[in-house]
Enzyme design. Structure first.
Site, PDB file in Angstrom:
ATOM      1  N   MET B 134       0.857  -1.189   0.000  1.00  0.00           N
ATOM      2  CA  MET B 134       0.000   0.000   0.000  1.00  0.00           C
ATOM      3  C   MET B 134       0.897   1.245   0.000  1.00  0.00           C
ATOM      4  SD  MET B 134      -3.006  -1.103  -0.378  1.00  0.00           S
ATOM      5  CE  MET B 134      -4.062  -2.523  -0.161  1.00  0.00           C
ATOM      6  N   SER B 135       0.649   2.205   0.872  1.00  0.00           N
ATOM      7  CA  SER B 135       1.405   3.468   0.773  1.00  0.00           C
ATOM      8  C   SER B 135       2.836   3.384   1.272  1.00  0.00           C
ATOM      9  CB  SER B 135       0.663   4.574   1.502  1.00  0.00           C
ATOM     10  OG  SER B 135      -0.565   4.811   0.859  1.00  0.00           O
ATOM     11  N   VAL B 136       3.252   2.236   1.780  1.00  0.00           N
ATOM     12  CA  VAL B 136       4.692   2.020   1.996  1.00  0.00           C
ATOM     13  C   VAL B 136       5.421   2.212   0.658  1.00  0.00           C
ATOM     14  CG1 VAL B 136       6.383   0.177   2.433  1.00  0.00           C
ATOM     15  CG2 VAL B 136       4.519   0.603   4.066  1.00  0.00           C
ATOM     16  N   LYS B 138       5.019   4.522  -1.346  1.00  0.00           N
ATOM     17  CA  LYS B 138       5.379   5.939  -1.523  1.00  0.00           C
ATOM     18  C   LYS B 138       6.800   6.219  -1.050  1.00  0.00           C
ATOM     19  CE  LYS B 138       0.716   7.954  -1.034  1.00  0.00           C
ATOM     20  NZ  LYS B 138      -0.148   6.770  -0.930  1.00  0.00           N
TER      21      LYS B 138
END
Lengths: 415, 415
Positions: B134-136, B138
């Site tokens: 997921m946003s890891v 980013k």
């Protein structure tokens, strides 16, 4: 009075080079360089010259894990085969290098006595990148089925319904496992790649390699198999129909309790020391296409060929009993094969999802549309793995060059 | 008068165990065990406890190649941290083992001074299997952006349109690269996971993580980014909006000429000696989701944390200059972060796609919905990689357990 337009011939190998054409380059690729799933462009020519090396970007896939060990060694003893003379079935003189280009090769690995003697990549393929095997997949499925037979988990003489009762009311309701292994079932199912109404396109929608038709309920792959009706009799003639392989894979999953990707990983990919993970395309329920969805690197395809040539042993390790290979190389009944009318394969037969030549070298092949091939010549101690993106699906289009070229390589290496 | 039904709370960690529930088992899985893309069940709870470990079976992906070398060593010095006392933010006494279960952990790897001191897997995850970050994701994008800044290929002070002119008429038309890196843009874009009308769901349709709406033209990911309008001013406050990261990734592709998967493979995955290939989810044009689509094994996530902790060096090899890490760990402006109102992150800031605590240990994190986290405590010489499948998207639901648990581990290992 109208004049039918003659369709232009597809662009040749150089004109269709996927790198030169710039498919899927740019961020984002411009519309005239885009290849997508929804519009079907991924399987049009020349786009497929890019797609067959990038299938996992187009459809969902499941991994075939290579395990934790290093790759098994493939020693090198390279030879210059580029200028090797080849005479096509039509009697034309060419060279091995030209034969590869003219059959739209994407990658080739030639092993002689287990050593890489020749390796080339073309177009969109790189050594570490998996390419779709199309029906070469079937020979993996067949070999794994043979392994489960050797395990005692599958009885080839048993009815298919002993493993998959859901098939009772389909054409497979009175077929044996052996009949689906050898594709001698009588099925109301057509596989004609040039006819859009052919059942192969319904199979593709079911296995996820084509989008569902709008507004029509879309069966999953295994649901679709239960709808195949009988036509003619079983056990009379060979008839090449991919649904047999998918039924066989269903039998294998039920007999082993494992998915096809788990079977391939644990029984072949890990013990043979594959260099890269492989992957299968899957349907919407995660079921692998056992008839055409396997993607591997060219080198790992060659490794598998070497496992077969070694009678189930490779790199000092036994993966499965020699009897598994012998039950394939013995071949099927050429009399059942002949009526299918494969002009380029006289005297051949089909056995356990492999194409057996019955030639003096005992050569046998895994074959997939658009030129995918794994050629094993036991007498010449040669294995040839070739991935390709030929404009024509049917191999009758490239066999007249491919088969003489492979034989010329085998003869040259025998010395 | 009607009484609003109180929704039942989601099943707890044990009751939602994906193996016990038998998701996607059986050939085919029966309807009540099936998880599919088209019906959205893959992102419902408890199904997502299975899905987050099997994303590539659900959507197309692109490989992040680990290269040809063996994996870099991660020596082991295991410690029993199960009974370690943890006091939650609410003041409840628990243990580290219980904290992992209560945050629906799928996998955890704790490194101390580069050695694995603790490693566990739960639910549907295995050591060799990639889990969605997921946003890891980013923080990988941000680090790669920092590398391209160090290369001189990206100027953070330059306007975004210097790299991507197509964004001129969008909210990003007058934004700088630094503003999208730090998410201080003013955008008419909402990211509220509990509101089905939130723009995050339009982003998901664009990046391929949700099916298109029937009969509505579906923009691709990059097309969608050009439609984001401005709201408020840039550079005033931090506002967490994933489209910033996707714009940053677009800048990076244009600046480098490489895809995000090629950048991650060549700049981090290959030189750090990843154990397994990673993969990104892609949109219909093959463009990676730089804001949320990366899948890695838990161990490889920990390796990346160790690269960061080592200031860009790992396993005796320098991957990128220390300045890349320093430009992250310096943090952003806590005064711009505070108005966002993250109750569990007092005094923190956001910098180059990382969450920076400004605590006495200098801890910083990569964070993704449903509990994905990479926690780096430089003073304690600790890296914690944890993948999870928490029923709540927002990390405010698990932070009250997670953050005290991670701090307790760091303190215990410091000794």
């Amino acid at each position: 009075m109208t004049t039918a337009a003659t369709p232009a011939p597809p662009p040749g190998p150089e004109a269709s080079d996927p790198v030169a054409l710039g498919w899927m380059t740019g961020f984002p690729p411009p519309p005239d360089k885009a290849i997508t799933y929804a519009d079907g462009s991924f399987r049009a020519f020349p786009q497929l010259r890019w797609s067959w090396s990038h299938v996992r970007q187009i459809v969902p896939t499941v991994n075939v894990w290579r395990g934790t060990g290093g790759p098994s060694p493939l020693p090198r003893a390279e030879q210059d085969l580029d200028a090797l003379p080849v005479t096509t079935m039509g009697g034309e003189a060419t060279t091995f290098a030209r034969a590869l280009v003219d059959t739209y090769a994407d990658g080739i690995v030639v092993l002689h006595r287990g050593r890489i003697v020749f390796e080339r990549y073309f177009g969109a393929l790189k050594p570490h990148q998996p390419h779709i095997g199309m029906s070469v997949t079937k020979s993996f499925t067949g070999t794994l089925a043979g392994i489960l037979v050797a395990d005692g988990l599958i009885d080839p003489a048993a009815p298919v319904t002993a493993y998959v009762p859901e098939l009772a009311r389909s054409a497979f309701g009175d077929a044996t496992v052996r009949q689906v292994m050898d594709m001698t079932t009588g099925l109301a199912y057509s596989e004609i790649y040039t006819d859009p109404s052919s059942d192969i396109f319904a199979l593709r929608r079911a296995n996820g390699m084509a989008p569902p038709l709008p507004g029509v309920p879309q069966p999953s792959l295994l649901e679709y198999l239960t709808t195949i009706a009988k036509q003619g009799e079983h056990d009379r003639v060979f008839a090449y129909k991919t649904v047999n392989t998918d039924v066989l894979a269903w039998v294998m999953r039920r007999a082993s309790g494992l998915s096809l990707s788990e079977l391939l990983s644990t029984r072949i990919w890990q013990p043979m020391g594959a260099e890269e993970d492989a992957h299968y395309t899957v349907d919407r329920l995660g079921i692998e296409s056992g008839g055409g969805g396997l993607n591997t690197t060219t080198r790992d395809l060659a490794r598998f060929g070497e496992v077969m040539r070694g009678g189930g042993s490779f790199n000092g390790r036994r993966l499965f009993p020699t009897s598994v290979v012998e039950a394939i190389t013995c071949g099927g009944d050429p009399a059942k094969f002949a009526p299918a009318g494969y002009a380029t394969l006289p005297g051949w037969s089909y056995r356990t999802q492999w194409w057996v030549s019955h030639d003096p070298h005992g050569a046998y092949m895994a074959r997939g549309v658009h030129g995918q091939s794994l050629y094993i010549d036991p007498k010449a101690e040669v294995v040839i793995a070739r991935y390709a993106s030929h404009p024509a699906a049917g191999n009758v289009a490239n066999d007249p060059i491919t088969l003489p070229a492979f034989r010329a390589v085998a003869m040259a290496l025998m010395g």
